[in-house]
Motif scaffolding. Structure first.
Motif, PDB file in Angstrom:
ATOM      1  N   CYS A 270       1.538  -1.159  -0.053  1.00 38.89           N
ATOM      2  CA  CYS A 270      -0.088  -0.138  -0.096  1.00 38.89           C
ATOM      3  C   CYS A 270       0.886   1.417   0.097  1.00 38.89           C
ATOM      4  O   CYS A 270       0.927   2.395  -0.539  1.00 38.89           O
ATOM      5  CB  CYS A 270      -0.582   0.242   1.291  1.00 38.89           C
ATOM      6  SG  CYS A 270      -2.232   1.484   1.414  1.00 38.89           S
ATOM      7  N   LEU A 271       1.724   1.092   1.110  1.00 42.01           N
ATOM      8  CA  LEU A 271       3.015   2.617   0.757  1.00 42.01           C
ATOM      9  C   LEU A 271       3.431   3.058  -0.333  1.00 42.01           C
ATOM     10  O   LEU A 271       3.969   3.784  -1.028  1.00 42.01           O
ATOM     11  CB  LEU A 271       3.926   2.188   1.733  1.00 42.01           C
ATOM     12  CG  LEU A 271       4.533   3.465   2.339  1.00 42.01           C
ATOM     13  CD1 LEU A 271       3.588   5.192   2.488  1.00 42.01           C
ATOM     14  CD2 LEU A 271       5.659   2.297   2.716  1.00 42.01           C
ATOM     15  N   LEU A 272       3.894   1.116  -1.332  1.00 46.06           N
ATOM     16  CA  LEU A 272       4.260   1.457  -2.570  1.00 46.06           C
ATOM     17  C   LEU A 272       4.011   1.895  -3.525  1.00 46.06           C
ATOM     18  O   LEU A 272       4.013   2.882  -4.320  1.00 46.06           O
ATOM     19  CB  LEU A 272       4.511   0.403  -2.864  1.00 46.06           C
ATOM     20  CG  LEU A 272       5.057  -0.154  -4.592  1.00 46.06           C
ATOM     21  CD1 LEU A 272       6.149   0.507  -5.003  1.00 46.06           C
ATOM     22  CD2 LEU A 272       4.905  -1.720  -4.926  1.00 46.06           C
ATOM     23  N   CYS A 273       2.369   2.155  -3.752  1.00 48.69           N
ATOM     24  CA  CYS A 273       1.409   2.266  -4.568  1.00 48.69           C
ATOM     25  C   CYS A 273       1.210   3.846  -3.817  1.00 48.69           C
ATOM     26  O   CYS A 273       1.574   4.810  -5.363  1.00 48.69           O
ATOM     27  CB  CYS A 273       0.378   1.550  -4.606  1.00 48.69           C
ATOM     28  SG  CYS A 273       0.353  -0.049  -4.997  1.00 48.69           S
ATOM     29  N   CYS A 334      -6.234   8.198   0.889  1.00 44.17           N
ATOM     30  CA  CYS A 334      -6.110   7.212  -0.701  1.00 44.17           C
ATOM     31  C   CYS A 334      -7.224   7.423  -1.719  1.00 44.17           C
ATOM     32  O   CYS A 334      -6.502   7.303  -3.078  1.00 44.17           O
ATOM     33  CB  CYS A 334      -6.027   5.816  -0.462  1.00 44.17           C
ATOM     34  SG  CYS A 334      -3.881   5.207   0.752  1.00 44.17           S
ATOM     35  N   LEU A 335      -8.240   7.832  -1.265  1.00 43.88           N
ATOM     36  CA  LEU A 335      -9.076   8.150  -1.863  1.00 43.88           C
ATOM     37  C   LEU A 335      -9.066   9.969  -2.408  1.00 43.88           C
ATOM     38  O   LEU A 335      -8.974  10.233  -4.212  1.00 43.88           O
ATOM     39  CB  LEU A 335     -10.405   8.308  -1.012  1.00 43.88           C
ATOM     40  CG  LEU A 335     -10.692   6.982  -0.775  1.00 43.88           C
ATOM     41  CD1 LEU A 335     -12.599   7.196  -0.162  1.00 43.88           C
ATOM     42  CD2 LEU A 335     -11.529   6.085  -2.364  1.00 43.88           C
ATOM     43  N   VAL A 336      -8.347  10.583  -1.200  1.00 46.46           N
ATOM     44  CA  VAL A 336      -7.716  12.305  -1.865  1.00 46.46           C
ATOM     45  C   VAL A 336      -6.978  11.905  -2.777  1.00 46.46           C
ATOM     46  O   VAL A 336      -6.881  12.771  -3.376  1.00 46.46           O
ATOM     47  CB  VAL A 336      -7.809  12.720  -0.495  1.00 46.46           C
ATOM     48  CG1 VAL A 336      -6.780  14.247  -0.879  1.00 46.46           C
ATOM     49  CG2 VAL A 336      -9.200  13.192   0.216  1.00 46.46           C
ATOM     50  N   LEU A 430      -6.956   5.578  -5.634  1.00 45.64           N
ATOM     51  CA  LEU A 430      -8.079   4.756  -5.522  1.00 45.64           C
ATOM     52  C   LEU A 430      -8.146   3.219  -5.387  1.00 45.64           C
ATOM     53  O   LEU A 430      -8.225   2.242  -4.664  1.00 45.64           O
ATOM     54  CB  LEU A 430      -9.479   4.674  -6.871  1.00 45.64           C
ATOM     55  CG  LEU A 430      -9.113   6.123  -7.436  1.00 45.64           C
ATOM     56  CD1 LEU A 430     -10.686   6.485  -8.891  1.00 45.64           C
ATOM     57  CD2 LEU A 430      -9.855   6.971  -5.756  1.00 45.64           C
ATOM     58  N   GLY A 431      -6.998   2.599  -6.191  1.00 42.75           N
ATOM     59  CA  GLY A 431      -7.429   0.898  -6.094  1.00 42.75           C
ATOM     60  C   GLY A 431      -6.257   0.838  -4.457  1.00 42.75           C
ATOM     61  O   GLY A 431      -7.050  -0.288  -3.296  1.00 42.75           O
ATOM     62  N   SER A 432      -5.507   1.637  -3.785  1.00 41.20           N
ATOM     63  CA  SER A 432      -4.706   1.579  -2.659  1.00 41.20           C
ATOM     64  C   SER A 432      -5.991   1.911  -1.272  1.00 41.20           C
ATOM     65  O   SER A 432      -5.869   1.009  -0.489  1.00 41.20           O
ATOM     66  CB  SER A 432      -4.117   2.490  -2.635  1.00 41.20           C
ATOM     67  OG  SER A 432      -2.557   2.742  -3.071  1.00 41.20           O
ATOM     68  N   ALA A 433      -7.089   2.803  -1.128  1.00 42.12           N
ATOM     69  CA  ALA A 433      -7.692   3.044  -0.867  1.00 42.12           C
ATOM     70  C   ALA A 433      -8.981   1.355  -0.391  1.00 42.12           C
ATOM     71  O   ALA A 433      -8.998   0.974   1.091  1.00 42.12           O
ATOM     72  CB  ALA A 433      -9.278   3.877  -1.257  1.00 42.12           C
ATOM     73  N   VAL A 434      -9.060   0.764  -1.186  1.00 43.05           N
ATOM     74  CA  VAL A 434      -9.319  -0.209  -1.261  1.00 43.05           C
ATOM     75  C   VAL A 434      -9.110  -1.870  -0.191  1.00 43.05           C
ATOM     76  O   VAL A 434      -9.098  -1.686  -0.012  1.00 43.05           O
ATOM     77  CB  VAL A 434      -9.840  -0.994  -2.864  1.00 43.05           C
ATOM     78  CG1 VAL A 434     -10.026  -2.782  -2.338  1.00 43.05           C
ATOM     79  CG2 VAL A 434     -10.375  -0.305  -3.172  1.00 43.05           C
ATOM     80  N   LEU A 435      -7.345  -1.606  -1.054  1.00 42.48           N
ATOM     81  CA  LEU A 435      -6.495  -2.522   0.007  1.00 42.48           C
ATOM     82  C   LEU A 435      -6.235  -1.767   1.235  1.00 42.48           C
ATOM     83  O   LEU A 435      -6.327  -2.697   2.499  1.00 42.48           O
ATOM     84  CB  LEU A 435      -5.016  -2.335  -0.770  1.00 42.48           C
ATOM     85  CG  LEU A 435      -3.984  -3.357   0.330  1.00 42.48           C
ATOM     86  CD1 LEU A 435      -4.316  -4.319   0.332  1.00 42.48           C
ATOM     87  CD2 LEU A 435      -3.023  -2.616  -0.446  1.00 42.48           C
TER      88      LEU A 435
END
Length: 465
Positions: A270-273, A334-336, A430-435
């Motif tokens: 998640c931090l990578l992204c 993450c969304l922002v 946006l994908g990171s928010a899901v993770l």
């Protein structure tokens, strides 16, 4: 829950909670250092100020460095990528050395100060780009990594009961310190004076880091502030709220134990992204703004605002996470961050300067907020004793994100154009928010679901007695 007195002659005692976690209570910050613990927020913050210009202001000097040394523009972005690679690579080994006692905080900061100065001297006088890669990319990157790993993890050790806001404030220094140098590099530095400016910046940053590092000191292992009882609900509403939303780790995980927990590697990815998106924005915003026709002063203002909001975001988001919970806050961030990437591209194509500045600030806020969240979350999940090493493992994802965000971002722009690159970055956010939805502290029992009570259609009565 047990309490064990270490010595009848001393005030220190050991307390264990229901999970078996050990807390060492009794000695105050003034007992240990001779000064209040808020100084362990101030001096680490100053250390972070001293290393911030190497990442956040570096790309503002792109044009001058290109003309002065005749380096290809691609080298500028890869120099930044190499710097970020080594800044992240040193986090875990530095944490191991720090926690073993072989590298005291003061010495780590002095080494970091020397690396920072070496980086700017190499940019000023490098006879070949290889020297710049070695001096700035390697030595300055390693120095910055030592300062970062020492400063960020110092705060959580001195504020284990309310670490979010303090960690965020210190982390914010990593962006604030670059603001004056963005304007210097963009507005005043040219071929006639670039060497003098780079040397001046290197000396100033080196002095700030060295001064701050002289006062750093770690608390003892398992230390807990004497005025907060870990076995009782505290009367302080701020501490009570922070501990209820972000309860302490059930165990002081060693790096080996933490590495066995799947959630650590989910945090790593998640931090990578998210860090990759942040670094992409830092590297590409200046050239994108110029290509869209914005004046150099406007681009410099946008980059400065991005850095200011990036630093502010780190402090504010830590404060918010103490109240709302680390994971919930990370999802929103993450969304922002993802949405802001679409906004930066759209505003540039529209030629709307106010919208561009706004989206740049929003992107800076989200990009800065992720780092203190992960730093505090690592301590929440795995404990403070080995946080430098454990967070070093999570932070090592920046090894990849630095190269992908800077050098890889330049490749994507060449292949897809700015539109494709910004859309890709936004989608990753946006994908990171899901993770982030799946990040949960290891070892803590899940709350049991309440059973639905169904009324008995045949209650006991006299006929059944």
């Amino acid at each position: 829950m047990t309490t064990t007195d270490l010595s009848s002659s001393g005030p220190v005692r050991e307390v264990r909670d229901e999970n078996g976690r050990l807390y060492r209570i009794g000695r105050t910050d003034r007992d240990l250092m001779g000064r209040p613990r808020w100084t362990m927020v101030l001096f680490p913050w100053m250390g972070m100020l001293g290393i911030s210009s190497s990442e956040y202001a570096f790309t503002s000097a792109e044009d001058t460095l290109h003309e002065a040394h005749l380096w290809d523009s691609g080298h500028i972005f890869w120099l930044m990528g190499v710097w970020i690679f080594f800044q992240a690579a040193v986090a875990f080994p530095a944490g191991q050395l720090r926690e073993s006692g072989r590298l005291p905080a003061r010495y780590a900061m002095m080494l970091g100060a020397g690396g920072t100065l070496c980086g700017y001297l190499s940019l000023a006088y490098a006879p070949h780009v290889t020297v710049a890669y070695l001096g700035f990319g390697v030595f300055s990157g390693i120095g910055a990594g030592l300062v970062y790993a020492t400063s960020v993890n110092m705060v959580g050790k001195w504020y284990p009961e309310r670490k979010g806001g303090k960690t965020g404030l210190v982390n914010g220094g990593f962006a604030y310190g670059s603001v004056p140098f963005v304007f210097v590099f963009t507005s005043f530095m040219d071929l006639s004076n670039y060497q003098g400016f780079l040397v001046m910046v290197g000396v100033i940053c080196c002095a700030v880091v060295a001064f701050a590092g002289w006062f750093l000191k770690d608390p003892p292992k398992y230390w807990w502030p004497a005025h907060v009882d870990p076995l009782k609900v505290t009367d302080d509403p701020r501490v009570r709220r922070a501990l209820s939303k972000n309860p302490p780790a059930v165990h002081q995980y060693t790096p080996r134990e933490a590495a066995r927990q799947p959630v650590l590697w989910m945090m790593w990815f998640c931090l990578l992204c998210t860090a990759g998106i942040n670094i992409y924005g830092i590297a590409m915003q200046v050239p994108f703004g110029k290509e869209m026709g914005f004046a150099g002063g406007i681009v410099a203002t946008a980059m400065s605002l991005k850095a200011i909001v990036n630093g502010t975001g780190r402090g504010v988001i830590g404060w918010i996470s103490d109240r709302a919970g680390r994971r919930n806050t990370l999802i929103i961030v993450c969304l922002v961050l993802g949405t802001a990437q679409f906004g930066v591209f759209v505003s540039g194509n529209m030629g709307s300067m106010p919208f561009f500045l706004f989206c740049s600030m929003v992107s800076g806020f989200g990009g800065g907020a992720i780092f203190p969240l992960f730093a505090a979350m690592t301590a929440d999940f795995f404990g403070e004793n080995n946080n430098a090493s454990n967070y070093g493992m999570v932070y090592s994802s920046k090894l990849v994100s630095g190269l992908v965000g800077a050098g890889g971002g330049a490749f994507l722009v060449d292949a897809w154009g700015y539109g494709g690159a910004f859309v890709f970055a936004g989608s990753i956010g946006l994908g990171s928010a899901v993770l982030a939805l799946f990040l949960k502290a290891p070892g803590k029992p899940r709350p049991q679901r309440r059973r639905r009570i169904v009324p008995n259609p045949q209650p006991l009565g006299e006929e059944m007695a």
